[in-house]
Design a protein around this motif. Sequence first.
Motif, mmCIF file in Angstrom:
data_model
loop_
_atom_site.group_PDB
_atom_site.id
_atom_site.type_symbol
_atom_site.label_atom_id
_atom_site.label_comp_id
_atom_site.label_asym_id
_atom_site.label_seq_id
_atom_site.Cartn_x
_atom_site.Cartn_y
_atom_site.Cartn_z
ATOM 1 N N PRO A 1 14.323 2.887 -16.527
ATOM 2 C CA PRO A 1 14.898 3.381 -17.790
ATOM 3 C C PRO A 1 13.940 4.292 -18.558
ATOM 4 O O PRO A 1 14.370 5.195 -19.275
ATOM 5 N N GLY A 2 12.639 4.090 -18.401
ATOM 6 C CA GLY A 2 11.665 4.922 -19.089
ATOM 7 C C GLY A 2 11.279 6.160 -18.298
ATOM 8 O O GLY A 2 10.339 6.873 -18.660
ATOM 9 N N GLY A 3 12.009 6.431 -17.216
ATOM 10 C CA GLY A 3 11.681 7.567 -16.366
ATOM 11 C C GLY A 3 10.935 7.121 -15.120
ATOM 12 O O GLY A 3 10.061 6.254 -15.199
ATOM 13 N N GLY A 4 11.285 7.698 -13.977
ATOM 14 C CA GLY A 4 10.644 7.313 -12.726
ATOM 15 C C GLY A 4 11.515 6.353 -11.920
ATOM 16 O O GLY A 4 12.737 6.301 -12.075
ATOM 17 N N ALA B 1 7.897 -6.089 -8.230
ATOM 18 C CA ALA B 1 8.411 -4.806 -8.683
ATOM 19 C C ALA B 1 7.257 -3.810 -8.773
ATOM 20 O O ALA B 1 6.179 -4.133 -9.291
ATOM 21 N N VAL B 2 7.453 -2.606 -8.261
ATOM 22 C CA VAL B 2 6.480 -1.516 -8.350
ATOM 23 C C VAL B 2 7.147 -0.395 -9.154
ATOM 24 O O VAL B 2 8.037 0.300 -8.654
ATOM 25 N N ALA B 3 6.744 -0.252 -10.406
ATOM 26 C CA ALA B 3 7.399 0.680 -11.324
ATOM 27 C C ALA B 3 6.462 1.832 -11.663
ATOM 28 O O ALA B 3 5.284 1.621 -11.962
ATOM 29 N N ASP B 4 6.995 3.048 -11.601
ATOM 30 C CA ASP B 4 6.209 4.216 -11.992
ATOM 31 C C ASP B 4 6.963 5.034 -13.033
ATOM 32 O O ASP B 4 8.123 4.734 -13.377
ATOM 33 N N GLN B 5 6.284 6.031 -13.565
ATOM 34 C CA GLN B 5 6.866 6.929 -14.560
ATOM 35 C C GLN B 5 6.914 8.349 -13.985
ATOM 36 O O GLN B 5 6.653 9.323 -14.674
ATOM 37 N N GLY B 6 7.290 8.427 -12.712
ATOM 38 C CA GLY B 6 7.206 9.687 -11.986
ATOM 39 C C GLY B 6 8.460 10.528 -12.069
ATOM 40 O O GLY B 6 9.273 10.417 -13.000
ATOM 41 N N ILE B 7 8.657 11.335 -11.011
ATOM 42 C CA ILE B 7 9.725 12.339 -11.018
ATOM 43 C C ILE B 7 11.072 11.757 -10.605
ATOM 44 O O ILE B 7 12.086 12.437 -10.688
ATOM 45 N N GLY B 8 11.100 10.487 -10.165
ATOM 46 C CA GLY B 8 12.353 9.845 -9.812
ATOM 47 C C GLY B 8 12.901 10.322 -8.475
ATOM 48 O O GLY B 8 12.328 11.172 -7.803
ATOM 49 N N ASN C 1 0.840 -1.201 0.000
ATOM 50 C CA ASN C 1 0.000 0.000 0.000
ATOM 51 C C ASN C 1 0.881 1.261 0.000
ATOM 52 O O ASN C 1 0.643 2.201 -0.758
ATOM 53 N N ASN C 2 1.943 1.263 0.844
ATOM 54 C CA ASN C 2 2.853 2.411 0.882
ATOM 55 C C ASN C 2 3.530 2.634 -0.468
ATOM 56 O O ASN C 2 3.626 3.763 -0.960
ATOM 57 N N LEU C 3 4.045 1.547 -1.061
ATOM 58 C CA LEU C 3 4.795 1.686 -2.316
ATOM 59 C C LEU C 3 3.901 2.180 -3.452
ATOM 60 O O LEU C 3 4.296 3.059 -4.237
ATOM 61 N N ILE C 4 2.674 1.619 -3.569
ATOM 62 C CA ILE C 4 1.795 2.019 -4.669
ATOM 63 C C ILE C 4 1.279 3.433 -4.462
ATOM 64 O O ILE C 4 1.206 4.231 -5.398
ATOM 65 N N VAL C 5 0.944 3.793 -3.212
ATOM 66 C CA VAL C 5 0.484 5.160 -2.944
ATOM 67 C C VAL C 5 1.583 6.170 -3.271
ATOM 68 O O VAL C 5 1.330 7.234 -3.833
ATOM 69 N N ASN C 6 2.841 5.835 -2.947
ATOM 70 C CA ASN C 6 3.956 6.722 -3.296
ATOM 71 C C ASN C 6 4.083 6.881 -4.808
ATOM 72 O O ASN C 6 4.354 7.971 -5.315
ATOM 73 N N SER C 7 3.907 5.781 -5.550
ATOM 74 C CA SER C 7 4.002 5.855 -7.008
ATOM 75 C C SER C 7 2.909 6.753 -7.576
ATOM 76 O O SER C 7 3.145 7.538 -8.501
ATOM 77 N N ILE C 8 1.696 6.639 -7.025
ATOM 78 C CA ILE C 8 0.602 7.508 -7.464
ATOM 79 C C ILE C 8 0.921 8.964 -7.136
ATOM 80 O O ILE C 8 0.731 9.868 -7.955
ATOM 81 N N LYS C 9 1.434 9.184 -5.933
ATOM 82 C CA LYS C 9 1.692 10.536 -5.458
ATOM 83 C C LYS C 9 2.751 11.245 -6.310
ATOM 84 O O LYS C 9 2.615 12.431 -6.640
ATOM 85 N N PHE C 10 3.804 10.508 -6.705
ATOM 86 C CA PHE C 10 4.932 11.153 -7.381
ATOM 87 C C PHE C 10 4.951 10.908 -8.889
ATOM 88 O O PHE C 10 5.988 11.082 -9.531
#
Length: 618
Positions: A606-609, A548-555, A518-527
Motif C-alpha cells: 500500500p505504501g508503494g512497492g 513477509a519481504v516488503a520493499d518500497q520499490g518500483i512494483g 537471499n533471492n527475495l531480499i536481493v530483488n528488493s534491494i535491486k528494485f
Amino acid sequence: MLDTLKKEIKKDDIENLSYYYYYRGLTTKDKVALIGYADTALSLFSKPKTQQEFPNAYIKALLLKSQVYLSFNRESEALEYYFIIKSLVNENLNPVDYAAYTTKIAEIYGLQHRYRQAAAYYLESFNVLNQSKNWGANNIVYLKQSSLNSAGYYYEKANVLDSAQLLYKRGLSYLDEEKSHHNITQTQLNQSKIVFLDNLGGVLAKKGQFEEALAKLEEAVAINAYSEERSKSTTYLKLANVYTHFKNYPKANIALNKADSLITQYYTDDYNLKPRLNKAKSEFFFAQNKFKEGSEFLKRYIQQTDSLNNASNDLAKMDLNSKFEAVRVKRDLKLLAELNEHKTMYLIFSGIFIVMLIPIILLAHKNAKQSKKNERQTARYSRQLEKAMKKLEEKNKDYAKMMKIMAHDLKNPISGMVVIANLLLMEENFNDDEKEMLQLIVTSGENSVEMIDQLLTSGLAVENEVLHKEKVDIRQLLRQCTELLNYKANDKNQRVSFVSHGNAEIMASREKIWRVFNNLIVNSIKFSPEGTIIKIVLEKLGSAVRIAVADQGIGIAEKDKEKIFEMFTEAKRPGTAGEQPFGIGLSISKQIIENHNGKIWLKDNPGGGTIFYVELPI
C-alpha cells in the motif's frame, strides 16, 4: 510365423520353453536378443488360463521382461513387472521368494534415490522372513540380516538417522539371537558384526554422539575376521574422523594409513572410496593447521568428484541412445506380430478392398490438382519449420554450453574464497564481529558452490533432487541473511530491517531456504530506490510460519504478476541502479518452497512497492 508355431506348442512344453527363454535371456549380452527372448516367453502366456496353470513359468517370463527394462535403466517400467510378480507369490507358502522379489523392488527404489520407499520394502522383506516358521534357519539368516542392514542404510541415506540407528542395533541383537540358537558360525557372526558396527558408528558420529561412535568403531576394527579385513576400510575412515574430532592425531593418522592400505590393496574404483579418503585426510591436516597439506588433499577430492560427475553425464548420454534403440526394436517386433495376427483377415477382405478401390481412385483423380497444391504448400511449411527448429536447437545447445562453462569457471574461485575464509577463522587475531563476518562469507560461498554443483550435475535443471531436511531456527537464519545483505543495501543507502513476532524451528534444507530469502531480499534491494527500507517480518501462525519481504520499490505491473515465477520470464526489467536481471531467481524460489510443502505469493505494498509472502509448515 510366431502365431503358427504357438498352435503347434503342446501344453507340456510351455514350462520347458519358458525356462529355456529365461536362461538364454539372462546369459546373452545382446540387448536386442534379450528383448526377443522376453517377448517370446511372455507370448506363451497370452491367455489368463495359461498363466494360472503355470504360475512359476509365468513368473520367469515376467522376471525376464523386467530385466529388459533394467538393462535400459528404465526402473519405473521394471517396477511394474515386479509388483505383478509380488502379487502372484503367496508370502505364507513361499516366504523366501516373496522376500526376494520385495527386496528387488527395494533395490530399484534405491536406484531412483527414493530412499524411504527402499527402506520400507527392505523392512517388509525382513518381517516376512521373520514370521516364517517352516523354513530352515540356516537358509534365511543371511537374508534377514541383509534386509535389516539395507533398511538402515537407506534410512541413513534419507537422513532419518534415528530409524537407521534403531535398525543397526536391531541387527546386532538379531545376530546375537541366532548365535545363541547355533544358526550362525563364529566367522559369519564376525563378518556381519563388522558391517553393523561400522554403520552404527557412522550414524552416531553424524548425530554428534562421538564417544559412542568411537566405542562402536573400535569394537568393529578389533574383531578378528581376516577374510573380511577389506570391509574395514570404511570403518577406518570413520574412525579417523572421530579421532580427529577428539584431536587424537596419532591414532587418526594410523587409521588413515590403514584405510589407505586397504583401499589401495582391494579397490580399483578411484571414484568410490579414494575421494572419501582424500577428504578425510584434508580434514585431518586442516585440524592441525597444516594448511598446505590439507589444501592438496582437498584439491584431489574436488578433482575426483568432478571426474565422477563427468562420467555420470557421459553414461546418461549412452543410456539415452540405448533407450531410443530399445523403443525402435520394440516397435518393429510389435508391428511384425500384428502383421502375422491379421494376415488371414487381410486375405479374406482383399477382394472387397479392390472393389472399394475403384471409386477411391476416381475421387482421387478428381481432387488431384487440389491435392498437389496442398502437398506443395505442406512441403514448403515443413521445410520452414525444420529450419526454424534446427536454429532453435542450435541456440539452446549454445546457451546450455555457455551456462555450464560459466558455472564451472565460477566454482573454483568461490571454493577458494571458502577455503581462505575457513583458514582465517582458525586464526586467533580476529574479534567476534570479524569472525562473524568471515562465517557469513563461508556460509554464502558454500551455498553458491552447492548451487553451481547442482547446475553442473543435473544438466541445468533446478531443485529436482531429494531434499535432506534438518531442524532450522528460522529466526536465526533470517537474522543472518539480513545482516549479510545489509552490506549490499549500504551501496544504495538502503537499510534491511528484520522484525520477529515469534520463533519456530522448521524441518527444511537450510541451504535452499537460505537461497529463497537471499533471492527475495536481493530483488528488493535491486528494485528499490536509494534511501528506502526493506522490511522483513516473521510471524508464527499456529502450525506454520509466515515471512513477509516488503520493499518500497518500483512494483510489478498487473500483467506481469502471473509470469513473474516462470523460468527465464520476460517479466523482468533493470533495477533502479541499472542492475541486470536474470529471470530465474523467483522460479527457483517457488520450486524450493513448494518442495517444502509451502507457498509463495505477492501483493502490492500500500505504501508503494511489493510484498512477497512465504509460508512454511512447522
